[in-house]
Scaffold this motif. Structure first.
Motif, mmCIF file in Angstrom:
data_model
loop_
_atom_site.group_PDB
_atom_site.id
_atom_site.type_symbol
_atom_site.label_atom_id
_atom_site.label_comp_id
_atom_site.label_asym_id
_atom_site.label_seq_id
_atom_site.Cartn_x
_atom_site.Cartn_y
_atom_site.Cartn_z
ATOM 1 N N GLY A 271 0.829 -1.194 0.000
ATOM 2 C CA GLY A 271 0.000 0.000 0.000
ATOM 3 C C GLY A 271 0.861 1.240 0.000
ATOM 4 N N LEU A 272 0.251 2.375 0.340
ATOM 5 C CA LEU A 272 0.980 3.644 0.320
ATOM 6 C C LEU A 272 2.132 3.670 1.312
ATOM 7 C CD1 LEU A 272 -1.974 6.171 -0.043
ATOM 8 C CD2 LEU A 272 -0.441 5.300 -1.811
ATOM 9 N N SER A 273 2.007 2.921 2.400
ATOM 10 C CA SER A 273 3.100 2.895 3.375
ATOM 11 C C SER A 273 4.351 2.221 2.826
ATOM 12 C CB SER A 273 2.647 2.177 4.650
ATOM 13 O OG SER A 273 2.276 0.831 4.349
ATOM 14 N N ASP A 274 4.195 1.467 1.714
ATOM 15 C CA ASP A 274 5.341 0.793 1.109
ATOM 16 C C ASP A 274 5.997 1.620 0.005
ATOM 17 O OD1 ASP A 274 5.168 -1.972 2.398
ATOM 18 O OD2 ASP A 274 3.139 -1.701 1.611
ATOM 19 N N LEU A 275 5.456 2.808 -0.275
ATOM 20 C CA LEU A 275 6.041 3.632 -1.337
ATOM 21 C C LEU A 275 7.492 4.046 -1.066
ATOM 22 C CD1 LEU A 275 3.193 5.983 -2.621
ATOM 23 C CD2 LEU A 275 4.333 4.128 -3.823
ATOM 24 N N PRO A 276 7.855 4.400 0.174
ATOM 25 C CA PRO A 276 9.267 4.758 0.394
ATOM 26 C C PRO A 276 10.236 3.669 -0.039
ATOM 27 C CG PRO A 276 7.944 5.456 2.257
ATOM 28 C CD PRO A 276 7.045 4.640 1.382
ATOM 29 N N ARG A 303 -8.062 -1.805 -1.221
ATOM 30 C CA ARG A 303 -8.057 -1.887 -2.678
ATOM 31 C C ARG A 303 -7.524 -0.593 -3.296
ATOM 32 N NH1 ARG A 303 -13.211 -1.065 -0.940
ATOM 33 N NH2 ARG A 303 -14.303 0.770 -1.756
ATOM 34 N N VAL A 304 -7.814 0.545 -2.650
ATOM 35 C CA VAL A 304 -7.335 1.837 -3.166
ATOM 36 C C VAL A 304 -5.831 1.939 -2.984
ATOM 37 C CG1 VAL A 304 -7.550 4.333 -2.984
ATOM 38 C CG2 VAL A 304 -9.572 2.890 -2.705
ATOM 39 N N GLU A 305 -5.355 1.594 -1.787
ATOM 40 C CA GLU A 305 -3.906 1.671 -1.545
ATOM 41 C C GLU A 305 -3.151 0.715 -2.467
ATOM 42 O OE1 GLU A 305 -2.157 1.923 2.136
ATOM 43 O OE2 GLU A 305 -3.641 3.262 3.053
ATOM 44 N N ALA A 308 -3.167 2.222 -5.960
ATOM 45 C CA ALA A 308 -2.283 3.387 -6.005
ATOM 46 C C ALA A 308 -0.818 2.957 -6.056
ATOM 47 C CB ALA A 308 -2.538 4.281 -4.796
ATOM 48 N N TYR A 309 -0.475 1.985 -5.221
ATOM 49 C CA TYR A 309 0.901 1.489 -5.215
ATOM 50 C C TYR A 309 1.277 0.885 -6.565
ATOM 51 C CZ TYR A 309 4.993 -1.278 -3.893
ATOM 52 O OH TYR A 309 6.248 -1.814 -3.840
ATOM 53 N N ARG A 310 0.393 0.046 -7.124
ATOM 54 C CA ARG A 310 0.699 -0.608 -8.396
ATOM 55 C C ARG A 310 0.810 0.412 -9.540
ATOM 56 N NH1 ARG A 310 2.967 -5.104 -6.695
ATOM 57 N NH2 ARG A 310 1.502 -6.664 -5.870
ATOM 58 N N ILE A 311 -0.024 1.434 -9.520
ATOM 59 C CA ILE A 311 0.055 2.455 -10.574
ATOM 60 C C ILE A 311 1.386 3.188 -10.502
ATOM 61 C CG2 ILE A 311 -0.909 4.675 -11.309
ATOM 62 C CD1 ILE A 311 -3.675 3.530 -10.646
ATOM 63 N N VAL A 312 1.784 3.591 -9.314
ATOM 64 C CA VAL A 312 3.087 4.261 -9.175
ATOM 65 C C VAL A 312 4.209 3.315 -9.580
ATOM 66 C CG1 VAL A 312 4.697 5.305 -7.537
ATOM 67 C CG2 VAL A 312 2.250 5.821 -7.391
ATOM 68 N N GLN A 313 4.121 2.085 -9.143
ATOM 69 C CA GLN A 313 5.157 1.099 -9.476
ATOM 70 C C GLN A 313 5.282 0.921 -10.984
ATOM 71 O OE1 GLN A 313 4.251 -3.053 -8.588
ATOM 72 N NE2 GLN A 313 6.321 -3.316 -7.730
ATOM 73 N N ALA A 396 -3.634 9.693 -12.566
ATOM 74 C CA ALA A 396 -4.704 8.794 -12.151
ATOM 75 C C ALA A 396 -5.513 9.461 -11.058
ATOM 76 C CB ALA A 396 -4.133 7.467 -11.659
ATOM 77 N N GLU A 397 -6.831 9.297 -11.147
ATOM 78 C CA GLU A 397 -7.735 9.778 -10.124
ATOM 79 C C GLU A 397 -8.536 8.605 -9.587
ATOM 80 O OE1 GLU A 397 -10.052 12.914 -11.742
ATOM 81 O OE2 GLU A 397 -8.353 14.301 -11.971
ATOM 82 N N LEU A 398 -8.364 8.318 -8.295
ATOM 83 C CA LEU A 398 -9.002 7.162 -7.679
ATOM 84 C C LEU A 398 -9.963 7.638 -6.593
ATOM 85 C CD1 LEU A 398 -5.874 4.870 -7.183
ATOM 86 C CD2 LEU A 398 -7.335 5.064 -9.197
ATOM 87 N N PRO A 399 -11.230 7.243 -6.684
ATOM 88 C CA PRO A 399 -12.164 7.596 -5.591
ATOM 89 C C PRO A 399 -11.915 6.707 -4.388
ATOM 90 C CG PRO A 399 -13.289 6.283 -7.259
ATOM 91 C CD PRO A 399 -11.901 6.536 -7.776
#
Length: 405
Positions: A271-276, A303-305, A308-313, A396-399
């Motif tokens: 998730g977002l906490s794994d972005l760093p 599911r959102v996190e 979001a992580y996969r899109i950035v990746q 990307a825009e995610l609700p």
């Protein structure tokens, strides 16, 4: 957008903008009717004069029988797309009849149009050759009856052959373009199916992890229920909350086919906490990357996190693949003021060390289709394309719906 509407929109093919379409493509029937009238008027009024000149002929000087033949041959051109070979036969027959019995054999223009149409719209190659051979016969007979020079006859033969050949080449080119379009559509469908399957597997793992936690919490509540009712009550409240979250995640599995594939094991997905950690990994690979976060209210729904992580990746992977190390890259995460969505923007300048085509020509391949599929399944959107000053941009825009995981 509802989940069901998002799924429907994700299934719809992503069409490229249509190219230029001329009047014969936009309005075929009207265009063919105008063409038929034009060819009739040219046959009636335009004649060859001595000295390779062109003269105008009044309609009153043409016999009624010849006018009727002109009109029939011209009207036949209205069916040149649906029945090109009969239209060609009608034009050649009319030319041969008029050339052998009158002094008004002015069917060259109609024959050229009919030959082009036979090459363009008929798939019968043998009958196409027969039509060209028939045109050669009619041109030769007409030239001999008119006592034309052999150079003029040969020029007419070449013109007839060219008309059919050009039509044939246009047909083959259109067929190749259609075949390529179908292949690209099939490939995109395959990629979308694979991506939806992968998303389903990841969401399955998220739900399975939550159910496992529910089982543990329910067991703990059973153990302490007799001597600590308050702790048991808290444990069951946690089970209820986890159950609701699991059901929320399960809604996003509807309509997604999950084949029987091997698991990577149960457990929470990134998730977002794994972005760093992801940022540090691509920085070691050579990217000059910076990340900004603004008004993102974590934690979000799993599911959102995950998406979001996969899109950035995937976006960062594309930068490395297409532009290479030393590319200046920016990742921006922004939450909406009302907390109902998150915006992900990945920018690069396209000035890395990767040799080859410009980053602006980056194709819309597996990665972009997969990122768009993830966004659509959440009811969001994704845009990807070259930046005006060079480089590439993914937005990307995610609700989030305010759901908490």
């Amino acid at each position: 957008m509802t989940d069901r509407a998002a799924l429907r929109s994700s299934r719809a093919p992503h069409r490229a903008p249509a190219g230029f379409r001329g009047p014969f493509t936009r309005w075929p029937r009207i265009s063919d009717a105008i063409l038929a009238v034009t060819m009739f008027l040219l046959a009636v009024h335009i004649v060859d004069a001595p000295g390779d000149a062109i003269a105008f002929r009044s309609i009153g000087s043409v016999p009624v029988a010849v006018l009727l033949v002109f009109a029939a041959a011209g009207a036949a051109l209205c069916w040149r797309r649906r029945a090109p070979l009969p239209v060609l036969a009608a034009a050649l027959l009319a030319w041969l009849v008029v050339a052998s019995s009158t002094d008004y054999p002015d069917f060259g223009g109609m024959a050229l149009v009919a030959l082009y149409s036979a090459g363009r719209y008929s798939g019968e190659l043998r009958w196409g050759y027969a039509g060209v051979a028939g045109a050669f016969v009619v041109v030769t007979v007409d030239g001999l009856l008119a006592h034309s020079a052999w150079a003029e006859i040969i020029a007419g033969l070449v013109a007839m052959e060219l008309a059919w050949y050009i039509g044939r080449r246009v047909r083959l080119r259109a067929a190749r373009a259609e075949r390529l379009r179908r292949e690209l559509a099939d490939e995109e469908h395959r990629i979308r199916t694979e991506e939806r399957t992968r998303i389903a597997r990841e969401l399955h793992d998220v739900v399975a992890h939550r159910v496992s936690m529910m089982t543990v919490q329910a067991g703990a509540a059973k153990v302490v229920a007799t001597h600590d009712p308050e702790a048991a009550h808290q444990a069951m409240a946690a089970v209820e909350d986890a159950g609701r979250q699991a059901l929320d995640e399960l809604r996003h599995l509807l309509g997604v086919l999950r084949p029987d594939l091997d698991h990577d094991g149960l457990g929470p997905q990134p998730g977002l906490s794994d972005l760093p950690g992801l940022v540090e990994e691509v920085r070691r690979a050579g990217l000059d990357i910076s990340v900004t976060t603004n008004n993102v209210r974590a934690p979000l729904a799993a599911r959102v996190e995950l998406s979001a992580y996969r899109i950035v990746q995937e976006a960062l992977t594309n930068v490395l693949k297409h532009s290479g190390p030393r590319t200046r890259t920016e990742v921006h995460l922004r939450g909406t003021p009302c907390g109902q969505g998150i915006t992900i923007e990945v920018l690069d300048d396209g000035r890395g060390t990767r040799p080859g085509p410009s980053i602006d020509k980056r194709p819309a391949g597996h990665g972009i289709i997969g990122m768009r599929e993830r966004a659509l399944l959440l009811g969001g959107s994704l845009e990807a394309g070259p930046r005006p000053g060079g480089g590439f941009r993914v937005l990307a825009e995610l609700p989030t719906g305010g759901a908490q995981s």
